[in-house]
Scaffold this motif. Structure first.
Motif, short mmCIF file in Angstrom:
data_model
loop_
_atom_site.label_atom_id
_atom_site.label_comp_id
_atom_site.label_asym_id
_atom_site.label_seq_id
_atom_site.Cartn_x
_atom_site.Cartn_y
_atom_site.Cartn_z
N CYS A 85 0.74 -1.23 0.00
CA CYS A 85 0.00 0.12 -0.05
C CYS A 85 0.92 1.33 0.08
CB CYS A 85 -1.11 -0.04 1.22
SG CYS A 85 -2.03 -1.13 0.91
N GLU A 86 2.09 1.13 -0.41
CA GLU A 86 3.01 2.49 -0.33
C GLU A 86 3.36 2.82 0.82
OE1 GLU A 86 4.41 3.05 -3.54
OE2 GLU A 86 3.48 1.04 -4.44
N SER A 124 2.71 17.90 6.28
CA SER A 124 1.88 17.92 7.18
C SER A 124 0.73 17.02 7.19
CB SER A 124 1.16 19.57 7.47
OG SER A 124 0.33 19.51 6.43
N LYS A 125 0.67 16.57 5.73
CA LYS A 125 -0.47 15.73 5.49
C LYS A 125 0.00 14.23 5.35
CE LYS A 125 -3.44 18.53 2.81
NZ LYS A 125 -4.13 18.76 1.37
N ILE A 138 4.90 7.26 2.34
CA ILE A 138 6.43 8.01 1.54
C ILE A 138 6.26 9.21 0.93
CG2 ILE A 138 7.79 7.15 -0.49
CD1 ILE A 138 7.01 4.18 -0.06
N PRO A 139 7.16 10.17 1.51
CA PRO A 139 6.99 11.39 1.11
C PRO A 139 7.02 11.44 -0.47
CG PRO A 139 8.83 11.05 2.77
CD PRO A 139 8.36 9.74 2.29
N GLY A 140 6.40 12.79 -0.94
CA GLY A 140 6.84 12.82 -2.18
C GLY A 140 5.10 13.46 -3.00
#
Length: 115
Positions: free
Chosen positions: A28-29, A52-53, A45-47
């Motif tokens: 599910c990443e 903040s979300k 995973i950032p990006g």
């Protein structure tokens, strides 16, 4: 801070549940940051969304009530976003992960208790 919880009872042995949940989160990443036999912590995973979300997931596996055929687990999904809208990012990720757990082919879902 947005925060959503849910508990599940699934028909899988406690020994098999933790690696299956880790695999599910990765599918599910989510980046699994830490895990033990009864606790898993992962983050989105950032990006794709602002910092903040970004969603964090905690999975607690209840070893005290586990039987040979059933195990209870609870998930807590949260982020720093204020839940000003009903359909916020954290809620969307919560619904996505909840459905992934409910329809996982590696276990049979016995009960879902939304919190």
């Amino acid at each position: 801070m947005a925060r959503y919880t849910c508990s599940f009872i699934v028909s899988v042995t406690i020994d098999h549940l933790q690696p299956l949940v880790v695999e599910l989160l990765q599918d599910c990443e989510f980046d699994v940051q830490y895990y033990t036999a009864d606790y898993i912590m992962a983050r989105e995973i950032p990006g794709s969304v602002s910092f903040s979300k970004l969603v964090k997931v905690e999975v607690l596996i209840d070893k005290s009530t586990a039987t040979e055929t059933e195990t209870r687990m609870s998930i807590v999904i949260k982020n720093e976003e204020l839940p000003l809208q009903l359909d916020n990012h954290c809620r969307q990720v919560f619904e996505y992960l909840k459905q992934a757990i409910e329809h996982n082919r590696h276990w049979h879902l016995i009960e879902t208790i939304a919190g």
